[in-house]
Design an enzyme around this catalytic site. Structure first.
Site, PDB file in Angstrom:
ATOM      1  CE  LYS A  36      25.233  33.879  36.981  1.00 53.20           C
ATOM      2  NZ  LYS A  36      24.725  34.671  38.116  1.00 53.20           N
ATOM      3  NE  ARG A  53      28.129  39.686  36.283  1.00 54.42           N
ATOM      4  CZ  ARG A  53      28.524  38.587  36.924  1.00 54.42           C
ATOM      5  NH1 ARG A  53      29.248  37.684  36.321  1.00 54.42           N
ATOM      6  NH2 ARG A  53      28.172  38.387  38.178  1.00 54.42           N
ATOM      7  NE  ARG A  74      27.892  32.775  47.427  1.00 50.18           N
ATOM      8  CZ  ARG A  74      27.918  33.101  46.136  1.00 50.18           C
ATOM      9  NH1 ARG A  74      27.416  32.294  45.238  1.00 50.18           N
ATOM     10  NH2 ARG A  74      28.422  34.267  45.769  1.00 50.18           N
ATOM     11  NE  ARG A 120      31.764  35.723  45.711  1.00 53.66           N
ATOM     12  CZ  ARG A 120      31.175  35.541  44.531  1.00 53.66           C
ATOM     13  NH1 ARG A 120      31.025  34.327  44.052  1.00 53.66           N
ATOM     14  NH2 ARG A 120      30.736  36.565  43.822  1.00 53.66           N
ATOM     15  NE  ARG A 164      27.741  40.001  43.689  1.00 51.68           N
ATOM     16  CZ  ARG A 164      27.776  38.832  44.330  1.00 51.68           C
ATOM     17  NH1 ARG A 164      27.805  38.800  45.649  1.00 51.68           N
ATOM     18  NH2 ARG A 164      27.810  37.713  43.659  1.00 51.68           N
TER      19      ARG A 164
HETATM   20  P1  AMP Z   1      30.281  36.193  39.983  1.00 50.92           P
HETATM   21  O1  AMP Z   1      31.120  35.180  40.676  1.00 50.92           O
HETATM   22  O2  AMP Z   1      29.852  35.749  38.603  1.00 50.92           O
HETATM   23  O3  AMP Z   1      29.124  36.686  40.826  1.00 50.92           O
HETATM   24  O4  AMP Z   1      31.216  37.488  39.720  1.00 50.92           O
HETATM   25  C1  AMP Z   1      31.796  38.175  40.800  1.00 50.92           C
HETATM   26  C2  AMP Z   1      32.256  39.557  40.330  1.00 50.92           C
HETATM   27  O5  AMP Z   1      33.212  39.417  39.281  1.00 50.92           O
HETATM   28  C3  AMP Z   1      31.158  40.431  39.727  1.00 50.92           C
HETATM   29  O6  AMP Z   1      30.414  41.128  40.727  1.00 50.92           O
HETATM   30  C4  AMP Z   1      31.977  41.371  38.854  1.00 50.92           C
HETATM   31  O7  AMP Z   1      32.630  42.355  39.638  1.00 50.92           O
HETATM   32  C5  AMP Z   1      33.055  40.445  38.308  1.00 50.92           C
HETATM   33  N1  AMP Z   1      32.641  39.810  37.037  1.00 50.92           N
HETATM   34  C6  AMP Z   1      32.432  38.488  36.794  1.00 50.92           C
HETATM   35  N2  AMP Z   1      32.079  38.269  35.519  1.00 50.92           N
HETATM   36  C7  AMP Z   1      32.046  39.501  34.926  1.00 50.92           C
HETATM   37  C8  AMP Z   1      31.729  39.962  33.619  1.00 50.92           C
HETATM   38  N3  AMP Z   1      31.351  39.127  32.652  1.00 50.92           N
HETATM   39  N4  AMP Z   1      31.813  41.294  33.381  1.00 50.92           N
HETATM   40  C9  AMP Z   1      32.200  42.150  34.330  1.00 50.92           C
HETATM   41  N5  AMP Z   1      32.495  41.798  35.581  1.00 50.92           N
HETATM   42  C10 AMP Z   1      32.427  40.481  35.896  1.00 50.92           C
END
Ligand code: AMP
Length: 222
Positions: free
Chosen positions: A13, A88, A127, A160, A171
């Site tokens: 994404k 989400r 990654r 990460r 996740r």
């Molecule tokens: P991402 O970089 O989008 O994979 O997000 C990393 C982490 O941030 C996720 O595993 C969640 O813990 C948190 N996170 C990001 N966006 C959201 C969201 N819209 N709602 C809840 N948690 C989020």
């Protein structure tokens, strides 16, 4: 263009969002990036979010909804934006609908990316990120010339915290349980475009653009 990009973690994404937002000259808004920055700066939100992010769980809706509400009211969002990683949950999607209607706007399109789960695990666990300039690598698909060292700036690469296999699997489960339903939510609104993300980055980007443009032309939107 008010766009949203949806799909499991690791489907690409972020990579596609950077490309698409450049084409439409709109800000790319990633809640993951905003939260990681807050964690790094040890803000109140960051300290709270870190408890969830470290385990691969979702940060509570109330926290992310407030972040997004503030962000999309910014001046740079007047001509549109691309949301990445938000919403989400159904609760977040409904809260977004409320903010959008308060602002007298609506989403133009939702881009859904999909890929094979085993491939996603390989992508995420391999990654690596440059701590200094932010460049992305992959141990297998996009390896640096010298192991763990950034080709551009020579800084050390890192993984990460939530990209380890155990947390990645969690996740993906969280995505299945809480986020997947949003595909139907936006399908019913007739604004969903689905793209196979198990291919080359540019092939995927071109197909997204083609689908967005075709649909925009058909519906008379710009
Ligand atoms: P991402 O970089 O989008 O994979 O997000 C990393 C982490 O941030 C996720 O595993 C969640 O813990 C948190 N996170 C990001 N966006 C959201 C969201 N819209 N709602 C809840 N948690 C989020």
């Amino acid at each position: 263009m008010r766009l949203l990009i949806l799909g499991p973690p690791g489907v690409g994404k972020g990579t596609q969002a950077v490309k698409i937002s450049k084409v439409f000259k709109i800000p790319h808004i990633s809640t993951g990036d905003i939260l990681r920055e807050a964690v790094k700066n040890k803000t109140e939100v960051g300290i709270k979010a870190n408890e969830y992010m470290g385990k691969g769980e979702l940060v509570p809706d109330s926290v992310v909804i407030e972040l997004i509400k503030d962000r999309i009211k910014n001046k740079d969002c007047q001509n549109g934006y691309l949301l990445d990683g938000f919403p989400r949950t159904l609760g977040q999607a409904k809260a977004l609908d409320t903010v959008l209607s308060e602002l007298n706007t609506r989403l133009d399109k939702v881009i859904q990316l999909y890929a094979d789960e085993d491939e996603i695990v390989i992508r995420l666990t391999g990654r690596r990120l440059c701590n200094n300039c932010g460049r992305n690598y992959h141990v297998k698909y996009l390896a640096p010339k010298k192991e763990s060292v950034c080709d551009d700036c020579g800084a050390t690469l890192s993984q990460r915290e939530d990209d380890t296999e155990k947390i990645v699997r969690n996740r993906l489960q969280v995505y299945d349980k809480k986020t997947k339903d949003l595909i139907d939510y936006y399908k019913e609104k007739n604004i969903l475009v689905s793209v196979d993300a198990g291919r080359q980055i540019d092939t995927i980007a071109n197909e997204i653009l083609k689908k967005l443009n075709n649909i925009s032309l058909c519906s008379g939107q710009s």
